[in-house]
Design a protein around this motif. Structure first.
Motif, short mmCIF file in Angstrom:
data_model
loop_
_atom_site.label_atom_id
_atom_site.label_comp_id
_atom_site.label_asym_id
_atom_site.label_seq_id
_atom_site.Cartn_x
_atom_site.Cartn_y
_atom_site.Cartn_z
N LEU A 161 0.94 -1.07 -0.15
CA LEU A 161 0.03 -0.01 -0.08
C LEU A 161 0.96 1.40 -0.13
N VAL A 162 0.39 2.34 -0.60
CA VAL A 162 0.82 3.78 -0.48
C VAL A 162 -0.21 4.42 0.36
N VAL A 163 -0.20 5.08 1.54
CA VAL A 163 -1.11 5.80 2.17
C VAL A 163 -1.01 7.07 1.95
N GLN A 164 -2.21 8.00 1.94
CA GLN A 164 -1.79 9.45 1.87
C GLN A 164 -2.86 9.79 3.00
N PRO A 165 -2.32 10.20 4.23
CA PRO A 165 -3.06 10.88 5.20
C PRO A 165 -3.60 12.36 5.07
N GLY A 166 -4.51 12.46 5.94
CA GLY A 166 -5.15 13.64 5.86
C GLY A 166 -6.06 14.25 4.56
N ALA A 167 -6.57 13.19 3.86
CA ALA A 167 -7.31 13.45 2.67
C ALA A 167 -8.99 13.75 3.32
N ARG A 168 -9.49 14.11 2.44
CA ARG A 168 -11.12 14.58 2.79
C ARG A 168 -12.06 13.27 3.25
N LYS A 169 -11.56 12.15 2.49
CA LYS A 169 -12.24 10.92 2.77
C LYS A 169 -11.33 9.72 2.65
N THR A 170 -11.64 8.62 3.25
CA THR A 170 -10.73 7.45 3.25
C THR A 170 -11.51 6.72 1.93
N ALA A 171 -10.76 6.40 1.00
CA ALA A 171 -10.97 5.73 -0.16
C ALA A 171 -10.01 5.06 -1.05
N LEU A 172 -10.19 4.11 -1.83
CA LEU A 172 -9.03 3.64 -2.74
C LEU A 172 -8.84 4.82 -4.05
N ALA A 173 -7.59 4.97 -4.29
CA ALA A 173 -7.34 6.04 -5.05
C ALA A 173 -6.45 5.60 -6.42
N GLY A 174 -6.27 4.35 -6.53
CA GLY A 174 -5.48 3.76 -7.70
C GLY A 174 -4.62 3.13 -7.44
N ALA A 192 1.96 -0.22 -6.01
CA ALA A 192 1.05 -0.41 -4.75
C ALA A 192 -0.12 0.08 -4.73
N VAL A 193 -1.30 -0.40 -4.13
CA VAL A 193 -2.45 0.35 -4.00
C VAL A 193 -2.44 1.41 -3.16
N LYS A 194 -2.95 2.62 -3.82
CA LYS A 194 -3.09 3.74 -3.09
C LYS A 194 -4.22 4.12 -2.34
N ILE A 195 -4.18 4.26 -0.88
CA ILE A 195 -5.35 4.65 -0.22
C ILE A 195 -5.15 5.94 0.27
N THR A 196 -6.36 6.82 0.24
CA THR A 196 -6.42 8.12 1.04
C THR A 196 -6.94 7.85 2.40
N VAL A 197 -6.62 8.39 3.40
CA VAL A 197 -7.16 8.13 4.65
C VAL A 197 -7.51 9.75 5.19
N CYS A 198 -8.83 9.61 5.80
CA CYS A 198 -9.23 11.11 6.52
C CYS A 198 -8.24 11.13 7.84
#
Length: 127
Positions: A32-45, A50-56
């Motif tokens: 995984l590649v995780v991007q914290p501080g996003a508006r919502k938690t979601a799969l981002a491609g 690696a699977v990118k996940i944005t987390v709120c």
């Protein structure tokens, strides 16, 4: 097999295989590649293999890791205690074990959300 960017092993030369999901004796491992501080938690491609996940959640005191694991458990349909962070506790790149789930099941879940092999970016027109 060789070492991948997120520290996991990736198959080389396997046609159509998802490089970010690997079999493990206890289940399946996903990079995984995780991007914290996003508006919502979601799969981002897919990003860097690696699977990118944005987390709120913010990247403070493990909040983003906890939210990432919760989201992945809900996505797979398993209990939160069956999703374990193996590597990347203080990094955006992570290796996560999903216990009791086959690599094929994880691949089919990610493919259902339109994730597969990373595609090259289209060339820019220079304007």
């Amino acid at each position: 097999m060789s070492r991948g960017r997120a520290g996991g092993f990736v198959e080389r030369g396997t046609e159509g295989a998802c490089r970010f999901v690997q079999s493990h004796p206890e289940g399946a491992v996903v990079s995984l590649v995780v991007q914290p501080g996003a508006r919502k938690t979601a799969l981002a491609g897919v990003h860097d293999g690696a699977v990118k996940i944005t987390v709120c959640a913010p990247p403070v005191e493990g909040a983003a890791n906890k939210e990432c694991l919760r989201f992945l458990a809900a996505l797979v349909g398993t209990a939160k205690n069956r999703v374990v962070l193996l590597r990347g506790h203080k990094s955006r790149t992570k290796l996560v074990l999903v216990k009791g789930t086959s690599a094929e099941k994880l691949v089919s879940i990610f493919q259902a959300f339109g994730l597969g092999e990373e595609r090259p970016s289209p060339p820019s027109n220079g304007s």
